[in-house]
Scaffold this motif. Structure first.
Motif, PDB file in Angstrom:
ATOM      1  N   LEU A  60      -4.237   5.427   8.452  1.00 12.73           N
ATOM      2  CA  LEU A  60      -4.297   4.515   7.297  1.00 12.73           C
ATOM      3  C   LEU A  60      -5.689   3.896   7.157  1.00 12.73           C
ATOM      4  CD1 LEU A  60      -0.793   2.832   7.623  1.00 12.73           C
ATOM      5  CD2 LEU A  60      -1.617   4.154   5.665  1.00 12.73           C
ATOM      6  N   ASN A  61      -6.360   3.659   8.283  1.00 14.14           N
ATOM      7  CA  ASN A  61      -7.717   3.100   8.219  1.00 14.14           C
ATOM      8  C   ASN A  61      -8.730   4.107   7.701  1.00 14.14           C
ATOM      9  OD1 ASN A  61      -6.941   0.599   9.105  1.00 14.14           O
ATOM     10  ND2 ASN A  61      -7.396   1.007  11.267  1.00 14.14           N
ATOM     11  N   ARG A  70      -1.611  -2.114  15.254  1.00 12.92           N
ATOM     12  CA  ARG A  70      -0.239  -2.200  15.723  1.00 12.92           C
ATOM     13  C   ARG A  70       0.113  -3.675  15.843  1.00 12.92           C
ATOM     14  NH1 ARG A  70       0.300  -0.820  20.969  1.00 12.92           N
ATOM     15  NH2 ARG A  70      -1.649   0.322  21.106  1.00 12.92           N
ATOM     16  N   VAL A  83       3.026  -1.428  12.074  1.00 20.31           N
ATOM     17  CA  VAL A  83       1.588  -1.576  11.842  1.00 20.31           C
ATOM     18  C   VAL A  83       1.411  -2.411  10.580  1.00 20.31           C
ATOM     19  CG1 VAL A  83       1.124   0.722  12.815  1.00 20.31           C
ATOM     20  CG2 VAL A  83       1.168   0.434  10.338  1.00 20.31           C
ATOM     21  N   MET A 121       8.821   2.322  12.080  1.00 23.70           N
ATOM     22  CA  MET A 121       7.440   2.665  11.734  1.00 23.70           C
ATOM     23  C   MET A 121       6.741   1.551  10.960  1.00 23.70           C
ATOM     24  SD  MET A 121       6.023   5.463  12.828  1.00 23.70           S
ATOM     25  CE  MET A 121       4.936   6.433  11.764  1.00 23.70           C
ATOM     26  N   ASN A 149      -7.673  -2.951  -2.583  1.00 18.43           N
ATOM     27  CA  ASN A 149      -8.086  -1.569  -2.817  1.00 18.43           C
ATOM     28  C   ASN A 149      -9.594  -1.398  -2.718  1.00 18.43           C
ATOM     29  OD1 ASN A 149      -5.501  -0.646  -3.136  1.00 18.43           O
ATOM     30  ND2 ASN A 149      -5.503  -0.836  -5.369  1.00 18.43           N
ATOM     31  N   ASN A 154       0.847  -1.180   0.000  1.00 16.82           N
ATOM     32  CA  ASN A 154       0.000   0.000   0.000  1.00 16.82           C
ATOM     33  C   ASN A 154       0.892   1.243   0.000  1.00 16.82           C
ATOM     34  OD1 ASN A 154      -2.000   1.883   0.384  1.00 16.82           O
ATOM     35  ND2 ASN A 154      -2.629   1.153   2.421  1.00 16.82           N
ATOM     36  N   TYR A 209      -0.722   6.507  13.342  1.00 14.44           N
ATOM     37  CA  TYR A 209      -0.342   5.983  12.014  1.00 14.44           C
ATOM     38  C   TYR A 209      -1.383   4.963  11.518  1.00 14.44           C
ATOM     39  CZ  TYR A 209       2.922   3.949   8.525  1.00 14.44           C
ATOM     40  OH  TYR A 209       3.526   3.488   7.377  1.00 14.44           O
ATOM     41  N   ALA A 210      -1.707   3.981  12.359  1.00  8.71           N
ATOM     42  CA  ALA A 210      -2.662   2.932  11.964  1.00  8.71           C
ATOM     43  C   ALA A 210      -4.052   3.519  11.721  1.00  8.71           C
ATOM     44  CB  ALA A 210      -2.718   1.846  13.042  1.00  8.71           C
ATOM     45  N   LEU A 258      -8.016   6.348   5.338  1.00  7.68           N
ATOM     46  CA  LEU A 258      -7.698   6.705   3.945  1.00  7.68           C
ATOM     47  C   LEU A 258      -7.914   5.516   3.016  1.00  7.68           C
ATOM     48  CD1 LEU A 258      -4.457   8.580   4.923  1.00  7.68           C
ATOM     49  CD2 LEU A 258      -6.412   9.682   3.811  1.00  7.68           C
ATOM     50  N   ASP A 284      -0.368   4.368  16.921  1.00  5.76           N
ATOM     51  CA  ASP A 284      -1.838   4.378  16.892  1.00  5.76           C
ATOM     52  C   ASP A 284      -2.363   5.418  15.908  1.00  5.76           C
ATOM     53  OD1 ASP A 284      -2.304   2.278  18.585  1.00  5.76           O
ATOM     54  OD2 ASP A 284      -2.543   3.506  20.382  1.00  5.76           O
ATOM     55  N   GLU A 294       0.974   3.883   2.809  1.00  8.82           N
ATOM     56  CA  GLU A 294       1.759   3.739   4.050  1.00  8.82           C
ATOM     57  C   GLU A 294       2.943   4.705   4.068  1.00  8.82           C
ATOM     58  OE1 GLU A 294       2.954  -0.257   5.074  1.00  8.82           O
ATOM     59  OE2 GLU A 294       0.978  -1.080   4.623  1.00  8.82           O
ATOM     60  N   PRO A 337      -7.101   2.759   0.613  1.00  5.38           N
ATOM     61  CA  PRO A 337      -5.812   2.119   0.346  1.00  5.38           C
ATOM     62  C   PRO A 337      -5.434   2.219  -1.132  1.00  5.38           C
ATOM     63  CG  PRO A 337      -7.515   0.461   0.604  1.00  5.38           C
ATOM     64  CD  PRO A 337      -8.153   1.788   0.926  1.00  5.38           C
ATOM     65  N   TYR A 362      -5.853  -1.611   9.665  1.00  3.64           N
ATOM     66  CA  TYR A 362      -4.485  -1.581  10.202  1.00  3.64           C
ATOM     67  C   TYR A 362      -4.507  -1.705  11.717  1.00  3.64           C
ATOM     68  CZ  TYR A 362      -2.188  -0.367   5.842  1.00  3.64           C
ATOM     69  OH  TYR A 362      -1.686  -0.408   4.566  1.00  3.64           O
ATOM     70  N   LYS A 386     -12.197  -2.080   2.830  1.00  4.85           N
ATOM     71  CA  LYS A 386     -11.778  -1.106   3.850  1.00  4.85           C
ATOM     72  C   LYS A 386     -10.557  -1.661   4.580  1.00  4.85           C
ATOM     73  CE  LYS A 386     -13.891   1.477   7.619  1.00  4.85           C
ATOM     74  NZ  LYS A 386     -12.771   2.414   7.542  1.00  4.85           N
ATOM     75  N   PRO A 387      -9.472  -0.866   4.668  1.00  2.86           N
ATOM     76  CA  PRO A 387      -8.286  -1.398   5.351  1.00  2.86           C
ATOM     77  C   PRO A 387      -8.515  -1.542   6.847  1.00  2.86           C
ATOM     78  CG  PRO A 387      -7.989   0.928   4.853  1.00  2.86           C
ATOM     79  CD  PRO A 387      -9.282   0.515   4.211  1.00  2.86           C
TER      80      PRO A 387
END
Lengths: 88, 88
Positions: free
Chosen positions: A41-42, B50, B4, B1, B42, A6, A37-38, A44, A35, A9, A46, B48, B45-46
């Motif tokens: 990403l959820n 930790r 995740v 980084m 894509n 992805n 960061y994850a 947005l 947290d 990321e 992918p 993500y 729904k992602p």
């Protein structure tokens, strides 16, 4: 089968690295950073690509002013959530 | 980084592995398989998490009949697109 990734990321990581110190967040520890960061990403859409193809094109798409604004909004909103509900 | 990851990746890979031979697709080569994999991710729904937290819980959520049906739909639709527009 790990030959897809992805590209979002790297785009989120890049902006988060640049804005982390300025971000309004209750805690700047590594757990809260991951947290945010994850969660970002959820929020947005992918953008998975095969490792060998479309990588540069996809990355270029994520460097437009609009794309960066969308990512920054996701980061800011996620920071609010993590501030309100920290995992520690 | 890189601490995740998107648990949806493993869920899609699992179903794609099981259904690949039965999938209606014009070509069963590795390139087309990776294209279906990326396109499916894509469309979904992602999710993500930790690496250290919520992994098992998130995976369990993706093993419900409804979640598997949603993933299979994404795979089937992606296979149609890759059949219509193969990359080779």
């Amino acid at each position: 089968m790990n030959a897809v990734h992805n590209v979002m990321e790297a785009a989120v990581k890049d902006l988060l690295d640049k804005q982390w110190e300025n971000l309004l967040i209750s805690c700047h520890c590594e757990t809260c950073r991951l947290d945010v960061y994850a969660l970002s990403l959820n929020r947005l859409k992918p953008h998975y690509v095969r490792a060998q193809s479309g990588n540069m094109y996809a990355k270029a798409n994520l460097m437009t002013t609009q794309a960066r604004a969308t990512i920054l909004t996701a980061i800011t909103e996620s920071a609010k959530v993590v501030s309100a509900y920290p995992h520690h």
